[in-house]
Design a protein around this motif. Structure first.
Motif, PDB file in Angstrom:
ATOM      1  N   ARG A 119       0.822  -1.196   0.000  1.00  0.00           N
ATOM      2  CA  ARG A 119       0.000   0.000   0.000  1.00  0.00           C
ATOM      3  C   ARG A 119       0.858   1.247   0.000  1.00  0.00           C
ATOM      4  N   GLY A 120       1.242   1.779   1.140  1.00  0.00           N
ATOM      5  CA  GLY A 120       2.007   3.026   1.186  1.00  0.00           C
ATOM      6  C   GLY A 120       3.504   2.843   1.389  1.00  0.00           C
ATOM      7  N   TYR A 121       3.979   1.619   1.384  1.00  0.00           N
ATOM      8  CA  TYR A 121       5.409   1.337   1.501  1.00  0.00           C
ATOM      9  C   TYR A 121       5.679   0.034   0.765  1.00  0.00           C
ATOM     10  N   PHE A 122       6.938  -0.375   0.688  1.00  0.00           N
ATOM     11  CA  PHE A 122       7.214  -1.666   0.066  1.00  0.00           C
ATOM     12  C   PHE A 122       8.224  -2.450   0.883  1.00  0.00           C
ATOM     13  N   GLU A 123       8.246  -3.757   0.627  1.00  0.00           N
ATOM     14  CA  GLU A 123       9.151  -4.661   1.332  1.00  0.00           C
ATOM     15  C   GLU A 123      10.086  -5.327   0.330  1.00  0.00           C
ATOM     16  N   LEU A 124      11.276  -5.673   0.823  1.00  0.00           N
ATOM     17  CA  LEU A 124      12.262  -6.395   0.029  1.00  0.00           C
ATOM     18  C   LEU A 124      12.425  -7.779   0.635  1.00  0.00           C
ATOM     19  N   TRP A 125      12.313  -8.804  -0.201  1.00  0.00           N
ATOM     20  CA  TRP A 125      12.290 -10.188   0.252  1.00  0.00           C
ATOM     21  C   TRP A 125      13.267 -11.068  -0.511  1.00  0.00           C
ATOM     22  N   GLU A 126      13.793 -12.062   0.165  1.00  0.00           N
ATOM     23  CA  GLU A 126      14.441 -13.179  -0.511  1.00  0.00           C
ATOM     24  C   GLU A 126      13.273 -13.937  -1.139  1.00  0.00           C
ATOM     25  N   PRO A 127      13.338 -14.287  -2.437  1.00  0.00           N
ATOM     26  CA  PRO A 127      12.160 -14.834  -3.123  1.00  0.00           C
ATOM     27  C   PRO A 127      11.499 -16.045  -2.461  1.00  0.00           C
ATOM     28  N   SER A 128      12.254 -16.998  -1.948  1.00  0.00           N
ATOM     29  CA  SER A 128      11.602 -18.161  -1.324  1.00  0.00           C
ATOM     30  C   SER A 128      10.907 -17.767  -0.020  1.00  0.00           C
ATOM     31  N   LEU A 129      11.454 -16.789   0.703  1.00  0.00           N
ATOM     32  CA  LEU A 129      10.785 -16.304   1.912  1.00  0.00           C
ATOM     33  C   LEU A 129       9.508 -15.542   1.552  1.00  0.00           C
ATOM     34  N   TYR A 130       9.541 -14.828   0.425  1.00  0.00           N
ATOM     35  CA  TYR A 130       8.332 -14.149  -0.033  1.00  0.00           C
ATOM     36  C   TYR A 130       7.235 -15.164  -0.361  1.00  0.00           C
ATOM     37  N   GLU A 131       7.604 -16.248  -1.005  1.00  0.00           N
ATOM     38  CA  GLU A 131       6.619 -17.292  -1.304  1.00  0.00           C
ATOM     39  C   GLU A 131       6.022 -17.853  -0.018  1.00  0.00           C
ATOM     40  N   GLU A 132       6.866 -18.049   0.995  1.00  0.00           N
ATOM     41  CA  GLU A 132       6.376 -18.575   2.274  1.00  0.00           C
ATOM     42  C   GLU A 132       5.468 -17.562   2.968  1.00  0.00           C
ATOM     43  N   VAL A 133       5.854 -16.299   2.994  1.00  0.00           N
ATOM     44  CA  VAL A 133       5.001 -15.309   3.648  1.00  0.00           C
ATOM     45  C   VAL A 133       3.678 -15.174   2.897  1.00  0.00           C
ATOM     46  N   SER A 134       3.706 -15.288   1.581  1.00  0.00           N
ATOM     47  CA  SER A 134       2.466 -15.237   0.797  1.00  0.00           C
ATOM     48  C   SER A 134       1.560 -16.411   1.153  1.00  0.00           C
ATOM     49  N   ARG A 135       2.147 -17.593   1.313  1.00  0.00           N
ATOM     50  CA  ARG A 135       1.373 -18.768   1.694  1.00  0.00           C
ATOM     51  C   ARG A 135       0.722 -18.546   3.066  1.00  0.00           C
ATOM     52  N   ARG A 136       1.497 -18.011   4.016  1.00  0.00           N
ATOM     53  CA  ARG A 136       0.973 -17.753   5.367  1.00  0.00           C
ATOM     54  C   ARG A 136      -0.121 -16.683   5.345  1.00  0.00           C
ATOM     55  N   GLU A 137       0.086 -15.645   4.531  1.00  0.00           N
ATOM     56  CA  GLU A 137      -0.935 -14.593   4.428  1.00  0.00           C
ATOM     57  C   GLU A 137      -2.230 -15.153   3.839  1.00  0.00           C
TER      58      GLU A 137
END
Length: 151
Positions: A119-137
């Protein structure tokens, strides 16, 4: 206003160069000369780096200061920790953001980085961790998603 938009959209994968710089999408870049504040953080217990404009960071601080259920001392300590974990960063003329080494290590960033709008900011992720956080979300929002059927 320090950013092109107060609402950022999308997610991108970009390469981190050997000097720990990453290209930032043009529509996410603050106005020329405006700095971003980088904060080592976590989302759903996974490490990330969050990038805020000064205005968005101040809005976060304002929200924390008015959160009920905590003492003034607790809030002061927490806000102090936020400031201590922030670094100022400027996007260079080529549109690249330098990410400090300790933040890269915290978020496990190496050759590829996933940038995710929040939304009003952004995050930087290691791609596999991003996939995991997306799954949890997705698991966390399944009830609301069933109501709207969007995601």
């Amino acid at each position: 206003m320090s950013s092109v938009s107060d609402n950022l959209f999308g997610a991108y994968t970009h390469k981190l160069d050997p000097k720990n710089r990453i290209a930032i999408p043009a529509e996410w870049r603050p106005s020329e000369g405006c700095a971003l504040l980088l904060l080592s953080g976590r989302r759903l217990d996974l490490p990330t780096v969050k990038a805020y404009t000064r205005e968005k960071f101040q809005q976060l601080i304002d929200k924390i200061e008015t959160t009920p259920g905590y003492t003034e001392a607790q809030i002061d300590l927490f806000i102090g920790k936020l400031y201590a974990n922030c670094v100022e960063a400027v996007i260079n003329a080529q549109g690249k953001l330098l990410i400090p080494k300790q933040m890269c290590e915290h978020a496990q960033l190496s050759s590829s980085v996933r940038l995710a709008a929040r939304r009003g900011y952004f995050e930087l992720w290691e791609p596999s961790l991003y996939e995991e956080v997306s799954r949890r979300e997705n698991a966390s929002i399944s009830d609301i998603n069933q109501s709207y059927g969007i995601l």
